[in-house]
Design a protein around this motif. Structure first.
Motif, PDB file in Angstrom:
ATOM      1  N   TYR A 149       0.783  -1.246   0.000  1.00 33.57           N
ATOM      2  CA  TYR A 149       0.000   0.000   0.000  1.00 33.57           C
ATOM      3  C   TYR A 149       0.811   1.291   0.000  1.00 33.57           C
ATOM      4  N   GLY A 150       2.120   1.249   0.268  1.00 35.71           N
ATOM      5  CA  GLY A 150       2.879   2.489   0.409  1.00 35.71           C
ATOM      6  C   GLY A 150       2.376   3.294   1.593  1.00 35.71           C
ATOM      7  N   ASN A 151       2.598   4.596   1.530  1.00 37.33           N
ATOM      8  CA  ASN A 151       2.216   5.500   2.620  1.00 37.33           C
ATOM      9  C   ASN A 151       0.818   6.063   2.345  1.00 37.33           C
ATOM     10  N   THR A 152      -0.163   5.589   3.102  1.00 36.21           N
ATOM     11  CA  THR A 152      -1.549   6.070   2.927  1.00 36.21           C
ATOM     12  C   THR A 152      -1.899   7.144   3.958  1.00 36.21           C
ATOM     13  N   SER A 153      -0.869   7.808   4.491  1.00 41.29           N
ATOM     14  CA  SER A 153      -1.038   8.959   5.385  1.00 41.29           C
ATOM     15  C   SER A 153      -1.853   8.592   6.629  1.00 41.29           C
ATOM     16  N   ALA A 154      -2.955   9.266   6.895  1.00 42.96           N
ATOM     17  CA  ALA A 154      -3.701   8.998   8.143  1.00 42.96           C
ATOM     18  C   ALA A 154      -4.269   7.584   8.201  1.00 42.96           C
TER      19      ALA A 154
END
Ligand code: COA
Length: 339
Positions: free
Chosen positions: A290-295
């Motif tokens: 998913y990588g970086n999905t922030s919040a």
């Protein structure tokens, strides 16, 4: 901000859910757009693919899907939810997306609002919601972390576009007695003076309004990031805040069941594990997918690990989020699940 005061009620984490967009974009596909390659991205970040919201999906829908699952797995009726707190920096509507999520969930009695703290958003929202529950003002809260940074990355900037993806995760929180408290402690930090290394700023577009007056047209520029500065910030501050939290609670890192960190870069996760001499097996990671999905990273990861049985009721978890602001935080909690 220091942690929990000990003379209030408790909070239990009783359900989780998550949702990701249908479109999956691999590193190889991305290399058709920018000058990059799978080997570079995997070795520098651990990321193999990311999900991207297409024209047929919205952040509100993803949030609702994640939230509905969390409510269902907690065994709640949606009308019993008192608070829907949506941590996001990328709402569908700048006035807030939480109200639309509340309506779709059928959480008719809940007050709903957005909270913005970039990649620290979920952790900040978890702590915020828990305050309403601990004081007894509310009984049930749904905390959702959701972001769609794909709308705001420069897809021609290989230094940043490879990192980010879209997704949503949700946790159902319930007030309990202090004896059953699951959110053991937290620490939250902000340093706005260092915020310039990661921004999603407003466009600077001045237009004449009437004679002698101008206005700025709304809109945002793509993400601007100094990757090396952000990396240094993360590997310095995350171990420091976790160490403070663990020491304050007399928790030996060895006794943790899991380290649940914001999913930004596998090298950051490994550096934190090395610092605490925690085995890599205890560090939850889904960066490859998913990588970086922030919040969304923390609740998305937690839900995945709860569903596949890695995280069990009673497990002790140290979590840390960090990102733009600059902001960072840590929480120590026990997963309870539905009883
Ligand atoms: N593909 C191929 N090469 C790339 C690339 C890509 N996607 N991105 C950068 N490069 C190149 C650079 O141009 C540079 O080439 P040069 O030496 O010829 O100038 C080289 O790779 C090294 O770049 P550098 O920026 O030093 O790489 P790095 O090891 O610092 O890794 C990041 C870059 C972005 C992966 C890393 O700094 C990072 O993860 N930072 C934290 C970012 C983050 O997590 N942000 C969100 C926080 S919530």
């Amino acid at each position: 901000m220091p942690g929990t005061s000990k003379n209030l009620g408790g909070v239990a984490l009783v359900g989780s859910g998550s949702a990701t967009p249908n479109q999956r974009l691999t590193n190889d596909q991305l290399s058709l757009r920018v000058d990059t390659n799978d080997a570079w991205i995997r070795s520098r970040t651990g990321i193999g693919a990311r999900r991207v919201i297409g024209s047929d999906e919205t952040l509100v829908e993803l949030s609702q899907r994640a939230g509905s699952l969390a409510i269902q797995r907690a065994g709640w009726d949606p009308t019993s939810v008192d608070l829907v707190l949506l941590a996001t920096s990328t709402p569908d509507d700048l006035f807030g997306s939480a109200p639309k999520v509340q309506a779709l969930l059928g959480a008719k009695q809940a007050v709903a609002f957005d909270l913005t703290a970039a990649c620290s958003g979920f952790l900040f929202a978890l702590v915020t919601a828990s305050q309403f529950l601990r004081t007894g003002a509310m009984r049930r809260a749904l905390v959702i972390g959701a972001d769609q940074l794909s709308r705001w990355v420069d897809w021609d900037d290989r230094r940043s576009c490879v990192l980010f993806g879209d997704g949503a995760g949700a946790i159902a929180l319930e007030s309990t007695s202090l004896v059953q408290n699951g959110l053991l402690d937290f620490q939250l930090k902000t340093d706005g003076s260092r915020g310039d290394c990661l921004n999603l700023p407003q466009l600077n577009a001045t237009s004449p309004l009437v004679a002698g007056a101008t206005y700025q047209q709304g809109g945002f520029s793509p993400i601007q990031m100094n990757g090396q500065e952000v990396y240094k910030f993360a590997v310095r501050e995350v171990p420091a805040i976790l160490e403070t939290l663990l020491k304050a609670n007399q928790v030996d890192p060895e006794s943790l069941d899991w380290l649940l960190l914001h999913q930004a870069n596998q090298r950051i996760l490994d550096a934190v594990a090395d610092r605490f001499e925690v085995s890599y097996q205890k560090v939850l990671s889904n960066l490859a997918d998913y990588g970086n999905t922030s919040a969304a990273t923390i609740p998305l990861m937690l839900d995945e690990a709860v569903q596949d049985g890695r995280v069990q009721p009673g497990h002790l978890i140290a979590s840390s989020g960090f990102g733009a602001g600059l902001s960072w935080g840590a929480a120590l909690f026990r997963w309870q699940g539905a009883t």
